[in-house]
Design a protein around this motif. Structure first.
Motif, PDB file in Angstrom:
ATOM      1  N   CYS A 126       0.860  -1.191   0.000  1.00 31.89           N
ATOM      2  CA  CYS A 126       0.000   0.000   0.000  1.00 31.89           C
ATOM      3  C   CYS A 126       0.889   1.231   0.000  1.00 31.89           C
ATOM      4  O   CYS A 126       1.661   1.430   0.948  1.00 31.89           O
ATOM      5  CB  CYS A 126      -0.934   0.029   1.215  1.00 31.89           C
ATOM      6  SG  CYS A 126      -1.842   1.592   1.319  1.00 31.89           S
ATOM      7  N   GLY A 128      -0.122   4.244   0.343  1.00 29.18           N
ATOM      8  CA  GLY A 128      -0.616   5.117   1.406  1.00 29.18           C
ATOM      9  C   GLY A 128       0.066   4.825   2.728  1.00 29.18           C
ATOM     10  O   GLY A 128       0.467   5.726   3.451  1.00 29.18           O
ATOM     11  N   CYS A 129       0.195   3.565   3.066  1.00 25.84           N
ATOM     12  CA  CYS A 129       0.822   3.154   4.330  1.00 25.84           C
ATOM     13  C   CYS A 129       2.328   3.011   4.193  1.00 25.84           C
ATOM     14  O   CYS A 129       3.027   2.941   5.192  1.00 25.84           O
ATOM     15  CB  CYS A 129       0.285   1.804   4.796  1.00 25.84           C
ATOM     16  SG  CYS A 129      -1.462   1.793   5.191  1.00 25.84           S
ATOM     17  N   TYR A 133       1.493  -5.728   2.967  1.00 27.65           N
ATOM     18  CA  TYR A 133       0.468  -6.448   3.714  1.00 27.65           C
ATOM     19  C   TYR A 133       0.438  -7.901   3.257  1.00 27.65           C
ATOM     20  O   TYR A 133       0.661  -8.191   2.080  1.00 27.65           O
ATOM     21  CB  TYR A 133      -0.912  -5.829   3.471  1.00 27.65           C
ATOM     22  CG  TYR A 133      -1.154  -4.567   4.263  1.00 27.65           C
ATOM     23  CD1 TYR A 133      -1.533  -4.639   5.607  1.00 27.65           C
ATOM     24  CD2 TYR A 133      -0.998  -3.312   3.684  1.00 27.65           C
ATOM     25  CE1 TYR A 133      -1.751  -3.491   6.343  1.00 27.65           C
ATOM     26  CE2 TYR A 133      -1.220  -2.159   4.419  1.00 27.65           C
ATOM     27  CZ  TYR A 133      -1.596  -2.247   5.744  1.00 27.65           C
ATOM     28  OH  TYR A 133      -1.813  -1.105   6.484  1.00 27.65           O
ATOM     29  N   CYS A 143      -6.575  -2.258   1.557  1.00 30.11           N
ATOM     30  CA  CYS A 143      -5.841  -1.777   2.735  1.00 30.11           C
ATOM     31  C   CYS A 143      -6.812  -1.414   3.854  1.00 30.11           C
ATOM     32  O   CYS A 143      -7.765  -0.672   3.615  1.00 30.11           O
ATOM     33  CB  CYS A 143      -5.014  -0.549   2.357  1.00 30.11           C
ATOM     34  SG  CYS A 143      -4.379   0.300   3.807  1.00 30.11           S
ATOM     35  N   GLU A 145      -6.386   0.600   6.306  1.00 28.05           N
ATOM     36  CA  GLU A 145      -6.314   2.035   6.624  1.00 28.05           C
ATOM     37  C   GLU A 145      -6.950   2.885   5.529  1.00 28.05           C
ATOM     38  O   GLU A 145      -7.615   3.864   5.805  1.00 28.05           O
ATOM     39  CB  GLU A 145      -4.856   2.505   6.742  1.00 28.05           C
ATOM     40  CG  GLU A 145      -4.149   2.316   8.067  1.00 28.05           C
ATOM     41  CD  GLU A 145      -4.741   3.078   9.250  1.00 28.05           C
ATOM     42  OE1 GLU A 145      -4.783   4.309   9.193  1.00 28.05           O
ATOM     43  OE2 GLU A 145      -5.130   2.427  10.217  1.00 28.05           O
ATOM     44  N   HIS A 146      -6.669   2.529   4.273  1.00 28.90           N
ATOM     45  CA  HIS A 146      -7.012   3.414   3.162  1.00 28.90           C
ATOM     46  C   HIS A 146      -8.158   2.926   2.291  1.00 28.90           C
ATOM     47  O   HIS A 146      -8.683   3.687   1.489  1.00 28.90           O
ATOM     48  CB  HIS A 146      -5.782   3.636   2.269  1.00 28.90           C
ATOM     49  CG  HIS A 146      -4.689   4.373   2.979  1.00 28.90           C
ATOM     50  ND1 HIS A 146      -3.649   3.725   3.624  1.00 28.90           N
ATOM     51  CD2 HIS A 146      -4.503   5.695   3.180  1.00 28.90           C
ATOM     52  CE1 HIS A 146      -2.872   4.630   4.175  1.00 28.90           C
ATOM     53  NE2 HIS A 146      -3.351   5.824   3.928  1.00 28.90           N
TER      54      HIS A 146
HETATM   55 ZN   LIG Z   1      -2.817   1.832   3.325  1.00 33.55          ZN
END
Ligand SMILES: [Zn+2]
Length: 499
Positions: A126, A128-129, A133, A143, A145-146
């Motif tokens: 990801c 974003g992170c 994963y 994801c 989180e996103h």
């Molecule tokens: Zn993420």
């Protein structure tokens, strides 16, 4: 005692939001509180400039990465004024000359321990992170989180032997050498470590990093993984790589080394970072204090969700005291808190304008009306509930903040305010003024001393308001200043902005 406290360093791909202001204000309270108790304090904040997300945001805007980073990092550093922050140091990882040598030293120290190796790797990533994963960690293939689909990435990277540190991490957490609060977060980390640790990738190809970041020492085709780079800021800012004395004073021989972090980055701070330090032969943080998230009108506040509350705009409209007070008085130690403007203004009106503002105004006004502004002598009666409340308050504040409980700490201060308001109603100084001069002096003396105590107790939480309370209650040439309203009304506009 020395006390070193840090915030996380945010990506600067967008402007700061209220969720990060929470962490800054919490760290600021801890720093101000320890300073007030006489400790030597160093409070660090900064920005994570070397993130790939900054590169992508700059490309989307059509500006250079350095230009975007400089502009947005400036906005984070500039929160200091509006939020009343007292950080002693602010590190910017792309520009600070202390940072790169420190990250390189950390890399070499781990390499010397035999913990770094190269291998081919494929995984789900990801952006974003900025992390990989496993399929099991994704939520419906996305994801957690996103909510975005991760990319499949295959390349040869450097890896860190995290797997080697499972037992030692369990030991430092179980023994309390590394304290993680609240307990639920500690248990979460223990379960994660106990389930077995996998080595993690700590570099990216120069191409995938788009040439942004710190090159791997001795392997210019690779760039150091941004988390490795970013976590290093807690020691690079102490001259870890540049040979200054700060590292020894605040980290090696420091009494408390405290990281404030949001729940989303717990694993990085409570697993990866301690393992890196163990590998490098460096001391660990003593405390990792974890806060949950804010929502706004029921929506998660984040740069990616679109629900963004600008802390500077809030301060412009309602003042720094209102914003800090809401963050400290209403956000619980465990669980997310929902921000609304209505809650912020209600809390401000009730606590600050009414409870505290009216108390101080009444007391100072009565000293003026009945005693020409000159406080008289009085007896300190330790059995009095009001005196007992302010004597007990500093200890309660200490205990609550040691537990990272800002709501309990502010409640301890508020007990004094409430007790003082009760005292006014029971003592009825306006009646004593007609009947009993000695009792009037006694009541006004105790009440004024209580207001002075509140001014001092409040200083770490609301430094500006505390200064106004203290100035209002401090005689100048034997006479109190004329009473002035301490907390102006913050009326909501009839039509909400944009409504
Ligand atoms: Zn993420």
């Amino acid at each position: 005692m020395t006390y070193y406290v840090t915030t996380t360093i945010p990506y600067v791909n967008a402007s700061p939001h209220l969720g990060f202001a929470l962490e800054l204000v919490q760290a600021d309270v801890l720093a101000r509180h320890r300073r007030q108790r006489g400790d030597a304090v160093r409070f660090l904040s900064g920005t994570d400039d070397n993130s790939l997300k900054n590169v992508l945001a700059a490309a989307a805007e059509g500006v250079s990465t350095q230009e975007l980073v400089d502009r947005n990092a400036g906005a984070f550093e500039a929160l200091r004024g509006p939020l009343g922050l007292s950080f002693d140091d602010f590190i910017r990882t792309s520009r600070d000359p202390r940072h790169r040598p420190g990250v390189e030293r950390l890399w070499r120290a781990c390499a010397e321990s035999g913990d770094l190796y190269r291998k081919h790797y494929e995984g789900l990533y990801c952006v974003g992170c900025e992390q990989f994963y496993t399929p099991a960690e994704l939520a419906g293939g996305r994801c957690p989180e996103h909510g975005t689909e991760p990319q499949r990435v295959a390349e040869e990277n450097w890896f860190f032997r995290l797997s080697r540190y499972q037992d030692r991490l369990l030991d430092v957490i179980h023994s309390g050498r590394l304290r993680i609060e609240p307990a639920a977060r500690r248990n979460e980390v223990l379960a994660f470590v106990a389930a077995g640790l996998e080595d993690f990738s700590i570099s990216r190809s120069h191409t995938r990093a788009r040439g942004w970041g710190i090159p791997v020492p001795g392997d210019e085709g690779q760039v150091i993984y941004v988390w490795w780079d970013a976590l290093g800021n807690y020691v690079t800012s102490l001259d870890y790589g540049t040979g200054g004395a700060a590292y020894d004073r605040w980290w090696v021989r420091g009494d408390r080394r405290v990281h404030l972090v949001g729940k989303g980055v717990l694993r990085f701070h409570a697993v990866y970072w301690p393992a890196m330090l163990l590998s490098a032969g460096a001391p660990l943080p003593t405390d990792v204090l974890v806060h949950d998230y804010l929502t706004a009108e029921g929506q998660k506040i984040s740069k990616s969700s679109g629900a963004v509350v600008d802390p500077v705009a809030l301060v412009d409209r309602f003042g720094v005291d209102a914003v800090r007070w809401w963050l400290l008085r209403e956000v619980p130690r465990v669980g997310d808190a929902d921000f609304t403007v209505a809650r912020l203004t209600a809390r401000y009106e009730r606590d600050l304008a009414n409870d505290l503002g009216n108390l101080v105004h009444r007391v100072v006004s009565m000293v003026h009306r009945y005693r020409g502004g000159t406080p008289r002598r009085y007896q300190m009666n330790e059995g009095d509930p009001l005196v007992a409340a302010w004597r007990a308050a500093p200890g309660r504040v200490d205990a609550a903040l040691a537990d990272f409980d800002f709501r309990l700490a502010t409640a301890a201060v508020w007990q004094v305010v409430e007790e003082a308001n009760r005292y006014v109603e029971e003592a009825r100084p306006w009646q004593l003024a007609r009947s009993d001069a000695a009792a009037l002096d006694q009541a006004l003396g105790v009440l004024l001393a209580a207001c002075q105590a509140v001014g001092e107790l409040l200083a770490p939480f609301l430094p500006e308001a505390a200064a106004r309370v203290t100035a209002q209650c401090a005689p100048v040439d034997g006479r109190l200043p004329e009473p002035r309203p301490l907390f102006p009304r913050v009326d909501e506009p009839a039509v909400p902005p944009g409504g």
